[in-house]
Design an enzyme around this catalytic site. Structure first.
Site, PDB file in Angstrom:
ATOM      1  N   GLU A  18      -3.561  54.728 -26.795  1.00 28.51           N
ATOM      2  CA  GLU A  18      -4.011  55.733 -25.829  1.00 28.51           C
ATOM      3  C   GLU A  18      -5.061  56.665 -26.423  1.00 28.51           C
ATOM      4  OE1 GLU A  18      -0.983  57.634 -23.475  1.00 28.51           O
ATOM      5  OE2 GLU A  18      -2.440  58.986 -22.534  1.00 28.51           O
ATOM      6  N   ASP A  63       6.900  57.611 -18.171  1.00 26.61           N
ATOM      7  CA  ASP A  63       7.421  58.973 -18.007  1.00 26.61           C
ATOM      8  C   ASP A  63       6.343  59.876 -17.401  1.00 26.61           C
ATOM      9  OD1 ASP A  63       5.800  59.261 -20.211  1.00 26.61           O
ATOM     10  OD2 ASP A  63       7.327  60.137 -21.511  1.00 26.61           O
ATOM     11  N   LYS A 115       9.457  51.151 -23.832  1.00 23.63           N
ATOM     12  CA  LYS A 115       8.314  51.647 -24.599  1.00 23.63           C
ATOM     13  C   LYS A 115       8.753  52.895 -25.362  1.00 23.63           C
ATOM     14  CE  LYS A 115       4.592  53.748 -22.639  1.00 23.63           C
ATOM     15  NZ  LYS A 115       4.628  55.083 -23.282  1.00 23.63           N
TER      16      LYS A 115
HETATM   17  O1  KIV Z   1       3.894  57.279 -19.030  1.00 28.82           O
HETATM   18  C1  KIV Z   1       2.918  56.535 -18.885  1.00 28.82           C
HETATM   19  O2  KIV Z   1       2.461  56.275 -17.769  1.00 28.82           O
HETATM   20  C2  KIV Z   1       2.316  55.960 -20.077  1.00 28.82           C
HETATM   21  C3  KIV Z   1       1.044  55.208 -19.903  1.00 28.82           C
HETATM   22  C4  KIV Z   1      -0.041  56.165 -19.698  1.00 28.82           C
HETATM   23  C5  KIV Z   1       0.795  54.275 -21.011  1.00 28.82           C
HETATM   24  O3  KIV Z   1       2.825  56.129 -21.141  1.00 28.82           O
END
Ligand code: KIV
Length: 293
Positions: A195, A57, A126
């Site tokens: 993260e 996102d 995710k």
């Molecule tokens: O949205 C994204 O790119 C992420 C990564 C930074 C893990 O969640």
């Protein structure tokens, strides 16, 4: 034993599955993940052999220019997922569930995760959040959809709680993060993004849980690493996070090319003879005659 997933030629590489993630952890083979938000970069990432592509996102920030990931919607991400799917044939494809697409109820989380699989043609989703989101991760994974967890800084809520702060700086918060990771493992996730967690805590989590950890700003001891593609390429103008590495300066390359194009158009140097389409001589003469009569 080396699991033959990456590094071999595109034609020989086999499709990476969630099961391969756990094999890679047990064989100490580092997992490579990168974001992609379009067909051309998906082709490139897949061809060079990354293990997984995340349609993050972060798209909302690096492509759409929002200040945070909060405004991003499923409707915006689904066509992006479809484009990435068209470009990739080997990497494991993961769709990032945006803010409020999984927090409301388990039913809603399953339905929305299902859209990433059925419409977006992703192979996993995710979900951000620790123990408080473990029941959502469990519901989605019990519905047969592989889930990648995400703890530490969780950008969807970090901005609501005062910004991005390194997580796991003291023993209490380190312990909480280990417990979050264990809850997600119990919920059935196939991996967890860590993260901006201190290296010591990320290492402890990686040793403690059986599923792989994918670090972003969480040091050297995770089972894999993920970076936002635009950070690697030097294409996000606002800032470069300390943890990211710019492998090239594509913004300068693009600026150079567009500046040259503009200059050539202005002085009539583009298009050239080789860029134009011509009529047959006879047809051109016929047209000239008609215009004169
Ligand atoms: O949205 C994204 O790119 C992420 C990564 C930074 C893990 O969640």
């Amino acid at each position: 034993m080396v699991i033959e997933l990456s590094g071999t030629s595109s034609a020989e590489r086999k499709k990476v599955t969630v099961a391969d993630f756990s094999k890679m952890k047990s064989h100490n083979q580092r997992i490579v993940m990168v974001t992609s938000y379009d067909y051309p970069t998906s082709i490139i990432a897949d061809e060079v052999g990354v293990d997984s592509i995340l349609v993050g996102d972060s798209y909302g920030m690096v492509v759409l220019g929002h200040d945070t990931t909060i405004p991003v919607t499923i409707e915006e991400l689904l066509p992006v997922c479809q484009a990435v799917k068209r470009g990739a044939s080997h990497s494991l494809l993961i769709g990032d569930m945006p803010f409020l697409s999984f927090q409301i109820s388990e039913e809603d989380a399953i339905r929305n995760a299902g859209r990433f699989i059925k419409e977006g043609r992703m192979e996993a989703v995710k979900i951000e959040g620790g123990r408080e989101m473990a029941h959502m991760a469990k519901a989605v994974s019990n519905a047969g959809i592989p889930v990648l967890g995400h703890i530490g800084i969780t950008p969807q809520t970090a901005t609501l709680h005062g910004g991005y702060r390194i997580q796991g700086k003291n023993a209490d918060s380190g312990e909480r993060l280990v417990e979050d990771a264990k809850s997600l493992e119990e919920a059935g996730v196939f991996g967890i993004v860590l993260e901006m967690i201190t290296e010591e805590v990320a290492r402890m989590i990686t040793k403690t849980i059986s599923v792989p950890t994918i670090g972003i700003g969480s040091g050297r001891y995770c089972d894999g690493q993920v970076l936002v593609l635009h950070d690697i390429l030097g294409l996000y103008p606002r800032f470069v996070p300390k943890f990211a590495k710019r492998y090239t300066d594509l913004a300068s390359t693009i600026k150079g090319a567009v500046t040259e194009y503009a200059s050539e158009v202005r002085r009539g140097a583009f298009p050239e003879e080789k860029n134009v389409f011509k009529m047959d001589d006879a047809e051109r003469d016929k047209l000239d005659l008609r215009q004169k009569s």
